[in-house]
Scaffold this motif. Structure first.
Motif, PDB file in Angstrom:
ATOM      1  N   ILE A 120     -10.079 -15.125   6.199  1.00 39.24           N
ATOM      2  CA  ILE A 120     -10.368 -14.787   7.600  1.00 39.24           C
ATOM      3  C   ILE A 120     -11.647 -15.465   8.061  1.00 39.24           C
ATOM      4  N   PHE A 121     -12.683 -15.412   7.225  1.00 40.81           N
ATOM      5  CA  PHE A 121     -13.954 -16.049   7.589  1.00 40.81           C
ATOM      6  C   PHE A 121     -13.790 -17.561   7.703  1.00 40.81           C
ATOM      7  N   SER A 122     -12.961 -18.148   6.847  1.00 45.24           N
ATOM      8  CA  SER A 122     -12.754 -19.594   6.870  1.00 45.24           C
ATOM      9  C   SER A 122     -12.021 -20.036   8.131  1.00 45.24           C
ATOM     10  N   ASN A 123     -11.046 -19.229   8.560  1.00 38.08           N
ATOM     11  CA  ASN A 123     -10.300 -19.564   9.767  1.00 38.08           C
ATOM     12  C   ASN A 123     -11.142 -19.412  11.027  1.00 38.08           C
ATOM     13  N   GLY A 124     -12.190 -18.615  10.917  1.00 34.80           N
ATOM     14  CA  GLY A 124     -13.058 -18.371  12.063  1.00 34.80           C
ATOM     15  C   GLY A 124     -12.949 -16.926  12.520  1.00 34.80           C
ATOM     16  N   VAL A 125     -14.069 -16.242  12.615  1.00 33.68           N
ATOM     17  CA  VAL A 125     -14.056 -14.843  13.029  1.00 33.68           C
ATOM     18  C   VAL A 125     -15.247 -14.569  13.947  1.00 33.68           C
ATOM     19  N   THR A 126     -15.026 -13.770  14.960  1.00 36.02           N
ATOM     20  CA  THR A 126     -16.089 -13.362  15.870  1.00 36.02           C
ATOM     21  C   THR A 126     -16.753 -12.085  15.356  1.00 36.02           C
ATOM     22  N   VAL A 127     -17.819 -11.674  16.018  1.00 36.25           N
ATOM     23  CA  VAL A 127     -18.473 -10.415  15.644  1.00 36.25           C
ATOM     24  C   VAL A 127     -17.494  -9.260  15.825  1.00 36.25           C
ATOM     25  N   LYS A 128     -16.754  -9.270  16.943  1.00 34.17           N
ATOM     26  CA  LYS A 128     -15.747  -8.233  17.151  1.00 34.17           C
ATOM     27  C   LYS A 128     -14.709  -8.270  16.037  1.00 34.17           C
ATOM     28  N   GLY A 129     -14.325  -9.476  15.622  1.00 37.30           N
ATOM     29  CA  GLY A 129     -13.316  -9.621  14.583  1.00 37.30           C
ATOM     30  C   GLY A 129     -13.746  -9.058  13.245  1.00 37.30           C
ATOM     31  N   ILE A 130     -15.017  -9.221  12.877  1.00 33.88           N
ATOM     32  CA  ILE A 130     -15.452  -8.720  11.574  1.00 33.88           C
ATOM     33  C   ILE A 130     -15.512  -7.195  11.572  1.00 33.88           C
ATOM     34  N   PHE A 131     -15.834  -6.600  12.723  1.00 34.17           N
ATOM     35  CA  PHE A 131     -15.799  -5.142  12.793  1.00 34.17           C
ATOM     36  C   PHE A 131     -14.363  -4.628  12.781  1.00 34.17           C
ATOM     37  N   GLN A 132     -13.442  -5.395  13.366  1.00 26.91           N
ATOM     38  CA  GLN A 132     -12.031  -5.033  13.266  1.00 26.91           C
ATOM     39  C   GLN A 132     -11.551  -5.104  11.824  1.00 26.91           C
ATOM     40  N   LEU A 133     -12.019  -6.105  11.083  1.00 27.29           N
ATOM     41  CA  LEU A 133     -11.670  -6.209   9.665  1.00 27.29           C
ATOM     42  C   LEU A 133     -12.188  -4.996   8.907  1.00 27.29           C
ATOM     43  N   TYR A 134     -13.392  -4.555   9.217  1.00 33.75           N
ATOM     44  CA  TYR A 134     -13.957  -3.371   8.559  1.00 33.75           C
ATOM     45  C   TYR A 134     -13.069  -2.156   8.814  1.00 33.75           C
ATOM     46  N   VAL A 135     -12.668  -1.941  10.063  1.00 35.36           N
ATOM     47  CA  VAL A 135     -11.822  -0.790  10.392  1.00 35.36           C
ATOM     48  C   VAL A 135     -10.475  -0.896   9.689  1.00 35.36           C
ATOM     49  N   MET A 136      -9.904  -2.102   9.642  1.00 38.60           N
ATOM     50  CA  MET A 136      -8.643  -2.304   8.941  1.00 38.60           C
ATOM     51  C   MET A 136      -8.763  -1.922   7.470  1.00 38.60           C
ATOM     52  N   ASP A 137      -9.856  -2.354   6.819  1.00 42.16           N
ATOM     53  CA  ASP A 137     -10.057  -2.023   5.409  1.00 42.16           C
ATOM     54  C   ASP A 137     -10.280  -0.529   5.198  1.00 42.16           C
ATOM     55  N   VAL A 138     -10.882   0.144   6.184  1.00 41.90           N
ATOM     56  CA  VAL A 138     -11.038   1.603   6.112  1.00 41.90           C
ATOM     57  C   VAL A 138      -9.662   2.267   6.036  1.00 41.90           C
ATOM     58  N   PHE A 139      -8.752   1.856   6.931  1.00 33.84           N
ATOM     59  CA  PHE A 139      -7.429   2.481   6.961  1.00 33.84           C
ATOM     60  C   PHE A 139      -6.586   2.096   5.735  1.00 33.84           C
ATOM     61  N   ILE A 140      -6.771   0.884   5.230  1.00 34.82           N
ATOM     62  CA  ILE A 140      -6.098   0.511   3.978  1.00 34.82           C
ATOM     63  C   ILE A 140      -6.567   1.423   2.854  1.00 34.82           C
ATOM     64  N   ASN A 141      -7.868   1.707   2.815  1.00 33.83           N
ATOM     65  CA  ASN A 141      -8.430   2.580   1.786  1.00 33.83           C
ATOM     66  C   ASN A 141      -7.840   3.985   1.880  1.00 33.83           C
ATOM     67  N   ILE A 142      -7.734   4.506   3.098  1.00 36.23           N
ATOM     68  CA  ILE A 142      -7.139   5.831   3.283  1.00 36.23           C
ATOM     69  C   ILE A 142      -5.691   5.832   2.796  1.00 36.23           C
ATOM     70  N   PHE A 143      -4.955   4.769   3.118  1.00 34.89           N
ATOM     71  CA  PHE A 143      -3.553   4.675   2.727  1.00 34.89           C
ATOM     72  C   PHE A 143      -3.390   4.620   1.215  1.00 34.89           C
ATOM     73  N   LEU A 144      -4.275   3.898   0.538  1.00 32.05           N
ATOM     74  CA  LEU A 144      -4.107   3.732  -0.906  1.00 32.05           C
ATOM     75  C   LEU A 144      -4.583   4.939  -1.699  1.00 32.05           C
ATOM     76  N   GLU A 145      -5.579   5.664  -1.175  1.00 30.18           N
ATOM     77  CA  GLU A 145      -6.132   6.789  -1.945  1.00 30.18           C
ATOM     78  C   GLU A 145      -5.430   8.115  -1.675  1.00 30.18           C
ATOM     79  N   SER A 146      -4.923   8.309  -0.470  1.00 27.22           N
ATOM     80  CA  SER A 146      -4.369   9.620  -0.107  1.00 27.22           C
ATOM     81  C   SER A 146      -3.255  10.089  -1.036  1.00 27.22           C
TER      82      SER A 146
END
Length: 294
Positions: A120-146
């Motif tokens: 993602i970083f190599s393809n190019g990411v904005t500040v908004k995009g990196i925070f979206q990535l953080y939120v996405m990883d949060v929900f992935i974590n919830i999905f895998l641990e629950s």
């Protein structure tokens, strides 16, 4: 009544460590659940080797496997109990046994998502995009641990904040910083990792694990090990959340680009480009400084 000074200064007791045994069915189901993405990751890692795309994905997965040695450290400090008596124990540390599914989750969540973050970083990411990535990883974590906590494969104890169904949500604020930090390290250092030096990526993954947890989780570790009230642990969670968001903000200075230099900005488009690559007809529009895909 007179209180002895030693009593006043004494630290409260740490919550008692549970001793519940691992349910057999929960272990089997959760191991399969977490093993499937590992199998997919290994398939693509081998495919990359055979098609000349290089060993980077494999290095990330191996680094994730190594990073699982942090699990007993964060479990002890964060009051998490991986239930013992598992059929498929893979390693022991800090007086605790750890089952195969712990290895699996580190391989794909820490190692695999580090590779995804790098892409993602190599393809190019904005500040908004990196925070979206953080939120996405949060929900992935919830999905895998629950599923694991709901089935009883492991549990959290002590005054855990935001513990609505057995998964204290402060953990999912910290965990995404691990693969994102590792992805940033790879993104910036890959041009210097020619030849055998690419193997250093294996070390980057556990290094990022230690950086992320040490930088953001310490307020929660402190509160939990004081055996304090839920009020105090919730306040500590707010500090940890603030540190996690600050960590993402810091990473934005390392990997992000101005909006007009980023071709793909939609959340789905960012993920698709990271997994499948940039469409050929779009490549001329990309900035010259985009890192090569590996």
């Amino acid at each position: 009544m007179t209180l002895h000074p030693a009593f006043i200064l004494a630290a409260p007791a740490i919550p008692a460590h549970p001793t519940t045994q691992m349910p057999e069915s929960a272990e089997i189901i959760f191991t399969i659940f977490l093993g499937l993405p590992v199998a997919i990751g290994l398939f693509f890692a081998i495919r990359h080797l055979l098609t000349g795309r290089g060993p980077l994905l494999l290095m990330c997965l191996l680094g994730g496997a190594l990073a699982c040695q942090f699990e007993p450290i964060v479990d002890t400090l964060g009051l998490c109990y991986i239930r013992e008596g598992a059929m498929m124990t893979t390693f022991s540390s800090f007086g605790r046994d750890f089952p195969l599914f712990i290895n699996f989750v580190y391989i794909w969540y820490v190692g695999g998502l580090a590779y995804l973050a790098y892409r993602i970083f190599s393809n190019g990411v904005t500040v908004k995009g990196i925070f979206q990535l953080y939120v996405m990883d949060v929900f992935i974590n919830i999905f895998l641990e629950s599923p694991g906590v709901l089935m009883g494969a492991y549990e959290y104890y002590g005054p855990q904040p935001l513990n609505f169904w057995g998964l204290p949500l402060w953990w999912v604020c910290v965990n995404p910083i691990m693969p994102m930090t590792a992805g940033a390290l790879i993104y910036r250092l890959l041009p210097h990792l020619q030849g055998w030096k690419i193997a250093l990526v294996i070390a980057f993954i556990p290094m990022a694990d230690g950086i992320a947890n040490g930088a953001t989780a310490w307020p929660m570790w402190t509160a939990l090990n004081l055996n304090t009230s839920l009020v105090v642990s919730h306040l500590a969670w707010l500090v940890t959340l603030g540190l996690a968001i600050t960590a993402v903000w810091i990473l934005s200075f390392v990997v992000c680009r101005p909006d007009d230099e980023v071709l793909i900005t939609s959340k789905l488009g960012i993920v698709k480009a990271a997994i499948f690559g940039i469409p050929v007809d779009s490549e001329p529009l990309l900035q010259k400084d985009i890192q090569p895909q590996t």
